[in-house]
Design a protein around this motif. Structure first.
Motif, mmCIF file in Angstrom:
data_model
loop_
_atom_site.group_PDB
_atom_site.id
_atom_site.type_symbol
_atom_site.label_atom_id
_atom_site.label_comp_id
_atom_site.label_asym_id
_atom_site.label_seq_id
_atom_site.Cartn_x
_atom_site.Cartn_y
_atom_site.Cartn_z
ATOM 1 N N ASN A 147 -26.030 35.586 12.159
ATOM 2 C CA ASN A 147 -26.443 34.279 12.784
ATOM 3 C C ASN A 147 -25.483 33.643 13.339
ATOM 4 O OD1 ASN A 147 -29.167 34.532 11.646
ATOM 5 N ND2 ASN A 147 -28.253 34.274 9.766
ATOM 6 N N LEU A 148 -23.994 34.273 13.371
ATOM 7 C CA LEU A 148 -22.930 33.507 14.231
ATOM 8 C C LEU A 148 -22.852 34.270 15.444
ATOM 9 C CD1 LEU A 148 -20.573 33.126 11.248
ATOM 10 C CD2 LEU A 148 -22.528 31.746 11.742
ATOM 11 N N ARG A 149 -22.208 33.445 16.369
ATOM 12 C CA ARG A 149 -21.613 33.892 17.613
ATOM 13 C C ARG A 149 -20.160 33.697 17.760
ATOM 14 N NH1 ARG A 149 -20.537 31.554 22.048
ATOM 15 N NH2 ARG A 149 -20.107 33.024 23.919
ATOM 16 N N LEU A 150 -19.568 34.611 17.938
ATOM 17 C CA LEU A 150 -18.028 34.509 17.992
ATOM 18 C C LEU A 150 -17.515 34.134 19.408
ATOM 19 C CD1 LEU A 150 -15.076 34.672 16.724
ATOM 20 C CD2 LEU A 150 -15.021 37.021 17.540
ATOM 21 N N ASP A 151 -17.146 32.674 19.549
ATOM 22 C CA ASP A 151 -16.955 32.088 20.735
ATOM 23 C C ASP A 151 -15.557 32.099 21.280
ATOM 24 O OD1 ASP A 151 -18.061 29.923 22.953
ATOM 25 O OD2 ASP A 151 -16.159 29.443 22.105
ATOM 26 N N SER A 210 -31.534 31.515 17.232
ATOM 27 C CA SER A 210 -30.442 30.667 17.735
ATOM 28 C C SER A 210 -29.180 31.310 16.761
ATOM 29 C CB SER A 210 -30.673 29.245 17.755
ATOM 30 O OG SER A 210 -30.297 28.813 16.417
ATOM 31 N N LYS A 211 -28.226 31.163 17.481
ATOM 32 C CA LYS A 211 -27.078 31.566 16.661
ATOM 33 C C LYS A 211 -25.878 30.220 16.728
ATOM 34 C CE LYS A 211 -27.195 36.424 17.738
ATOM 35 N NZ LYS A 211 -26.184 37.511 17.203
ATOM 36 N N LEU A 212 -25.014 30.411 15.774
ATOM 37 C CA LEU A 212 -24.088 29.267 15.590
ATOM 38 C C LEU A 212 -22.870 29.783 16.254
ATOM 39 C CD1 LEU A 212 -23.222 26.419 14.307
ATOM 40 C CD2 LEU A 212 -22.645 27.828 12.408
ATOM 41 N N ASN A 213 -22.515 28.906 17.426
ATOM 42 C CA ASN A 213 -21.106 29.293 17.726
ATOM 43 C C ASN A 213 -19.734 29.029 16.667
ATOM 44 O OD1 ASN A 213 -21.787 30.038 20.421
ATOM 45 N ND2 ASN A 213 -22.197 27.917 20.761
ATOM 46 N N VAL A 214 -18.846 29.929 16.449
ATOM 47 C CA VAL A 214 -17.885 29.607 15.601
ATOM 48 C C VAL A 214 -16.541 29.981 16.606
ATOM 49 C CG1 VAL A 214 -19.079 29.912 13.598
ATOM 50 C CG2 VAL A 214 -18.020 31.938 14.677
ATOM 51 N N TRP A 239 -12.188 39.737 27.804
ATOM 52 C CA TRP A 239 -11.482 38.731 27.511
ATOM 53 C C TRP A 239 -12.027 37.113 27.937
ATOM 54 C CZ3 TRP A 239 -9.418 34.879 30.797
ATOM 55 C CH2 TRP A 239 -9.449 35.493 32.378
ATOM 56 N N LYS A 240 -12.954 37.351 29.002
ATOM 57 C CA LYS A 240 -13.723 36.101 29.519
ATOM 58 C C LYS A 240 -14.729 35.675 28.545
ATOM 59 C CE LYS A 240 -13.069 37.891 34.361
ATOM 60 N NZ LYS A 240 -13.504 38.991 34.406
ATOM 61 N N ASP A 241 -15.054 36.423 27.632
ATOM 62 C CA ASP A 241 -16.186 35.961 26.720
ATOM 63 C C ASP A 241 -15.692 35.334 25.515
ATOM 64 O OD1 ASP A 241 -18.251 36.686 28.378
ATOM 65 O OD2 ASP A 241 -18.033 38.727 27.611
ATOM 66 N N LEU A 242 -14.288 35.290 25.283
ATOM 67 C CA LEU A 242 -13.637 34.803 24.245
ATOM 68 C C LEU A 242 -12.682 33.621 24.380
ATOM 69 C CD1 LEU A 242 -14.348 35.876 21.276
ATOM 70 C CD2 LEU A 242 -12.078 37.182 21.387
ATOM 71 N N ASN A 243 -13.039 32.621 24.024
ATOM 72 C CA ASN A 243 -12.064 31.335 24.439
ATOM 73 C C ASN A 243 -10.889 31.260 23.751
ATOM 74 O OD1 ASN A 243 -13.902 29.624 26.407
ATOM 75 N ND2 ASN A 243 -15.325 29.850 25.117
ATOM 76 N N LEU A 244 -9.977 30.616 24.276
ATOM 77 C CA LEU A 244 -8.662 30.356 23.646
ATOM 78 C C LEU A 244 -8.667 28.725 23.557
ATOM 79 C CD1 LEU A 244 -5.976 32.629 24.998
ATOM 80 C CD2 LEU A 244 -7.232 32.937 23.085
ATOM 81 N N SER A 245 -8.790 28.296 22.407
ATOM 82 C CA SER A 245 -8.648 26.878 22.111
ATOM 83 C C SER A 245 -7.431 26.624 21.659
ATOM 84 C CB SER A 245 -9.811 26.527 20.980
ATOM 85 O OG SER A 245 -9.569 25.010 20.642
ATOM 86 N N MET A 246 -6.372 26.096 22.524
ATOM 87 C CA MET A 246 -5.299 25.410 22.422
ATOM 88 C C MET A 246 -4.739 24.677 23.583
ATOM 89 S SD MET A 246 -3.249 29.318 23.471
ATOM 90 C CE MET A 246 -3.050 29.559 25.168
#
Ligand SMILES: *Cc1c(COP(=O)(O)O)cnc(C)c1O
Length: 252
Positions: A172-176, A135-139, A214-221
């Motif tokens: 172990n990280l997944r770039l979300d 399992s990977k941690l989303n970051v 780009w659809k695989d990289l969220n924009l949190s804003m």
């Protein structure tokens, strides 16, 4: 004393935010239409009963930004019993010495505030102590798009370096995605929010450099006062507290 919201009010607020998100999504430029924005209900300082109420109305993603408060809520027996599919987002500043408090938490979904190689590296090292090896941690990477000194996050021109580190040195990280808080009280009559333009530009750079969709990289804003505008600018993860749960009392 701030009046506690009644359960019905919190539920109605949530539904109205969902409707506003749907409307804003439909009105977006065609280039953004492929992704449905996700609502993060920011429950910091709010009681467990409100979280359960909002969860029961169908909300799954919740955000907290104080470590101890997230620990208390994520391990609260009532939440564990009644909110089995809750997904916790940590959206506050994470100190290295608090990592081992956060990572073991049940239903931890993502850390939105990674802002240094050191933090990424520690998260990467610690995660296997708490979860299966596959399992990977989303970051998300937090970017200080407004350049204000008191804000956390890396500078926009550092994003490809940190993304490179997370993608290539942190198995172990997944770039979300990418996250920004931005300037408070920006006046929209001055035109599109420059923080949102900046975050999207950062994403375009990362996607181009590392050949990502780009659809695989969220924009949190986007927060309570500007989430519809943020959606119009391409946000895929809006973080809304006050408009759902009511005004917060100041922490001492
Ligand atoms: C508190 C908080 C929010 C929610 O802000 P509101 O204005 O209450 O919607 C969003 N993002 C972060 C990082 C926060 O700390």
């Amino acid at each position: 004393m701030i009046k506690k919201m009644t359960e019905a009010t919190v539920r109605e607020n949530l539904k109205s935010v969902w409707q506003r998100i749907e409307k804003a999504s439909k009105e977006r430029p065609a280039e953004f239409q492929d992704v449905t924005p996700r609502l993060l209900a920011v429950s910091k300082t709010k009681p467990v009963e409100d979280i359960i109420e909002v969860y029961n109305a169908g909300q799954r993603h919740f955000g907290e930004n104080y470590v101890q408060e997230l620990v208390d809520k994520a391990t609260n027996p009532e939440i564990l019993e009644k909110c089995k599919e809750i997904r916790w987002h940590f959206i506050g500043h994470l100190q290295n010495n608090k990592i081992n408090k956060i990572l073991p938490l049940p239903n931890l979904y993502i850390i939105e505030t990674v802002d240094s190689e050191k933090l990424a590296s520690k998260l990467n090292q610690s995660w296997p102590n708490f979860r299966n090896s596959d399992s990977k941690l989303n970051v998300m990477i937090q970017i200080n798009t407004s350049g204000e000194e008191e804000k956390n996050g890396i500078k926009p021109d550092e994003v490809t370096n940190l993304a490179d580190f997370v993608l290539n040195q942190c198995p172990n990280l997944r770039l979300d995605g990418l996250m920004t808080i931005g300037m408070f009280g920006y006046d929209l009559s001055n035109g599109p929010n420059p923080d949102f333009i900046c975050l999207k530009k950062c994403r375009d750079e990362v996607c181009e450099k590392f050949k990502l969709d780009w659809k695989d990289l969220n924009l949190s804003m986007g927060m309570s006062n500007d989430f519809e505008h943020a959606i119009a600018m391409g946000s895929t993860n809006v973080r809304v507290g006050t408009t759902i749960f009511g005004v917060r009392q100041k922490k001492n």
